[in-house]
Design a protein around this motif. Structure first.
Motif, PDB file in Angstrom:
ATOM      1  N   ARG A 159       0.803  -9.413   6.466  1.00 22.29           N
ATOM      2  CA  ARG A 159       1.861  -8.403   6.426  1.00 22.29           C
ATOM      3  C   ARG A 159       1.475  -7.350   5.395  1.00 22.29           C
ATOM      4  O   ARG A 159       1.124  -7.688   4.252  1.00 22.29           O
ATOM      5  N   ILE A 160       1.548  -6.100   5.817  1.00 26.37           N
ATOM      6  CA  ILE A 160       1.286  -4.981   4.919  1.00 26.37           C
ATOM      7  C   ILE A 160       2.586  -4.210   4.775  1.00 26.37           C
ATOM      8  O   ILE A 160       3.194  -3.802   5.769  1.00 26.37           O
ATOM      9  N   ASP A 161       3.031  -4.047   3.539  1.00 21.77           N
ATOM     10  CA  ASP A 161       4.235  -3.281   3.243  1.00 21.77           C
ATOM     11  C   ASP A 161       3.827  -1.915   2.709  1.00 21.77           C
ATOM     12  O   ASP A 161       3.001  -1.832   1.805  1.00 21.77           O
ATOM     13  N   LEU A 162       4.402  -0.865   3.280  1.00 18.75           N
ATOM     14  CA  LEU A 162       4.128   0.495   2.838  1.00 18.75           C
ATOM     15  C   LEU A 162       5.410   1.106   2.307  1.00 18.75           C
ATOM     16  O   LEU A 162       6.456   1.038   2.959  1.00 18.75           O
ATOM     17  N   VAL A 163       5.321   1.709   1.132  1.00 20.97           N
ATOM     18  CA  VAL A 163       6.450   2.417   0.543  1.00 20.97           C
ATOM     19  C   VAL A 163       5.943   3.785   0.133  1.00 20.97           C
ATOM     20  O   VAL A 163       4.987   3.900  -0.637  1.00 20.97           O
ATOM     21  N   ALA A 164       6.578   4.822   0.674  1.00 25.03           N
ATOM     22  CA  ALA A 164       6.132   6.183   0.401  1.00 25.03           C
ATOM     23  C   ALA A 164       6.573   6.622  -0.990  1.00 25.03           C
ATOM     24  O   ALA A 164       7.729   6.429  -1.374  1.00 25.03           O
ATOM     25  N   ALA A 202       7.839   0.954   5.459  1.00 25.69           N
ATOM     26  CA  ALA A 202       7.492   0.266   6.697  1.00 25.69           C
ATOM     27  C   ALA A 202       6.791  -1.031   6.355  1.00 25.69           C
ATOM     28  O   ALA A 202       6.248  -1.190   5.256  1.00 25.69           O
ATOM     29  N   HIS A 203       6.816  -1.937   7.300  1.00 24.33           N
ATOM     30  CA  HIS A 203       5.994  -3.139   7.183  1.00 24.33           C
ATOM     31  C   HIS A 203       5.305  -3.340   8.523  1.00 24.33           C
ATOM     32  O   HIS A 203       5.820  -2.941   9.570  1.00 24.33           O
ATOM     33  N   ALA A 204       4.123  -3.911   8.461  1.00 27.60           N
ATOM     34  CA  ALA A 204       3.363  -4.181   9.677  1.00 27.60           C
ATOM     35  C   ALA A 204       2.680  -5.528   9.542  1.00 27.60           C
ATOM     36  O   ALA A 204       2.122  -5.850   8.491  1.00 27.60           O
ATOM     37  N   VAL A 205       2.732  -6.305  10.604  1.00 30.59           N
ATOM     38  CA  VAL A 205       2.005  -7.570  10.672  1.00 30.59           C
ATOM     39  C   VAL A 205       0.787  -7.293  11.549  1.00 30.59           C
ATOM     40  O   VAL A 205       0.909  -6.798  12.667  1.00 30.59           O
ATOM     41  N   MET A 206      -0.381  -7.612  11.013  1.00 28.44           N
ATOM     42  CA  MET A 206      -1.639  -7.256  11.648  1.00 28.44           C
ATOM     43  C   MET A 206      -2.165  -8.392  12.528  1.00 28.44           C
ATOM     44  O   MET A 206      -1.944  -9.569  12.234  1.00 28.44           O
ATOM     45  N   GLU A 207      -2.877  -7.984  13.602  1.00 35.07           N
ATOM     46  CA  GLU A 207      -3.480  -8.963  14.506  1.00 35.07           C
ATOM     47  C   GLU A 207      -4.779  -8.383  15.057  1.00 35.07           C
ATOM     48  O   GLU A 207      -4.825  -7.225  15.473  1.00 35.07           O
ATOM     49  N   HIS A 208      -5.839  -9.197  15.038  1.00 33.59           N
ATOM     50  CA  HIS A 208      -7.121  -8.817  15.642  1.00 33.59           C
ATOM     51  C   HIS A 208      -7.152  -9.266  17.090  1.00 33.59           C
ATOM     52  O   HIS A 208      -6.781 -10.388  17.406  1.00 33.59           O
ATOM     53  N   GLU A 229       0.844  -1.193   0.000  1.00 32.96           N
ATOM     54  CA  GLU A 229       0.000   0.000   0.000  1.00 32.96           C
ATOM     55  C   GLU A 229       0.881   1.245   0.000  1.00 32.96           C
ATOM     56  O   GLU A 229       2.069   1.182   0.263  1.00 32.96           O
ATOM     57  N   ASP A 230       0.240   2.406  -0.273  1.00 30.73           N
ATOM     58  CA  ASP A 230       0.963   3.661  -0.123  1.00 30.73           C
ATOM     59  C   ASP A 230       0.649   4.236   1.253  1.00 30.73           C
ATOM     60  O   ASP A 230      -0.157   3.702   1.999  1.00 30.73           O
ATOM     61  N   PHE A 231       1.308   5.354   1.607  1.00 30.67           N
ATOM     62  CA  PHE A 231       1.184   5.882   2.954  1.00 30.67           C
ATOM     63  C   PHE A 231      -0.126   6.600   3.212  1.00 30.67           C
ATOM     64  O   PHE A 231      -0.416   6.951   4.343  1.00 30.67           O
ATOM     65  N   SER A 232      -0.931   6.802   2.216  1.00 27.29           N
ATOM     66  CA  SER A 232      -2.225   7.435   2.457  1.00 27.29           C
ATOM     67  C   SER A 232      -3.327   6.381   2.543  1.00 27.29           C
ATOM     68  O   SER A 232      -4.501   6.690   2.419  1.00 27.29           O
ATOM     69  N   CYS A 233      -2.929   5.150   2.775  1.00 26.78           N
ATOM     70  CA  CYS A 233      -3.909   4.057   2.745  1.00 26.78           C
ATOM     71  C   CYS A 233      -4.785   4.014   3.994  1.00 26.78           C
ATOM     72  O   CYS A 233      -4.340   4.276   5.088  1.00 26.78           O
ATOM     73  N   ARG A 234      -6.032   3.726   3.761  1.00 26.93           N
ATOM     74  CA  ARG A 234      -6.985   3.436   4.827  1.00 26.93           C
ATOM     75  C   ARG A 234      -7.317   1.966   4.658  1.00 26.93           C
ATOM     76  O   ARG A 234      -7.781   1.541   3.604  1.00 26.93           O
TER      77      ARG A 234
END
Length: 173
Positions: A19-24, A46-52, A3-8
């Motif tokens: 895993r969500i990878d963000l590249v500006a 950045a990268h983020a691993v998501m958890e509910h 995704e980009d950095f303006s992602c919702r």
């Protein structure tokens, strides 16, 4: 997912372990650098691993950036590299009485509220970058710039300097 950095990120699309990878983009870097008062951002990812966790979503990951900040003394560019781990909790907006005092614990400091529909992952990571930068960057010429502005060094202004001056005055008498 990339995704980009303006992602919702819609909450119903978040999967545990995803895993969500963000590249500006260049435009993202320019916008974020203006928002957090940097000279420039050369690279931001950045990268983020998501958890509910029920209504709470936790993003754990790492932010990496190449930035330039203005020296607090001379205004000269000071390059810096950020490589920080983060953990951000996204939770529903709490219901409270207006003007009610709110106590925050250390765990609450990396908490971002969501509207129940989606999370602003890129914005939260940009905020993480903002608190990761050096608050008072100094260039190699900072001491000279401060001296020319008449600012005393710690050695000149500290308690031992005052004692040395007093000793010098007593020795003259």
């Amino acid at each position: 997912m990339s995704e980009d950095f303006s992602c919702r990120v819609p909450i119903d699309r978040v999967r545990d372990g995803e895993r969500i990878d963000l590249v500006a983009s260049d435009a993202d870097c320019a916008r974020i650098s203006r928002q957090i008062d940097l000279i420039s951002i050369g690279r931001l990812e950045a990268h983020a691993v998501m958890e509910h966790r029920g209504a709470v979503i936790v993003a754990r990951g790492r932010i990496k950036a190449a930035i330039e900040q203005a020296c607090v003394a001379s205004g000269e560019p000071v390059p810096a590299f950020i490589d920080e781990a983060f953990e951000i909790r996204f939770q529903p907006e709490p219901t409270r009485v207006p003007d009610e005092e709110v106590e925050l614990s250390g765990d609450d400091l990396d908490t971002v509220f969501h509207d129940g529909q989606g999370i602003e992952l890129g914005a939260a990571i940009a905020d993480t970058l903002a608190v990761s930068v050096e608050p008072y960057p100094r260039s190699a010429n900072a001491a000279e710039a401060l001296q020319q502005a008449g600012v005393l060094s710690e050695e000149q202004a500290g308690p031992f300097a005052a004692l040395a001056a007093l000793k010098g005055k007593l020795g003259e008498e």
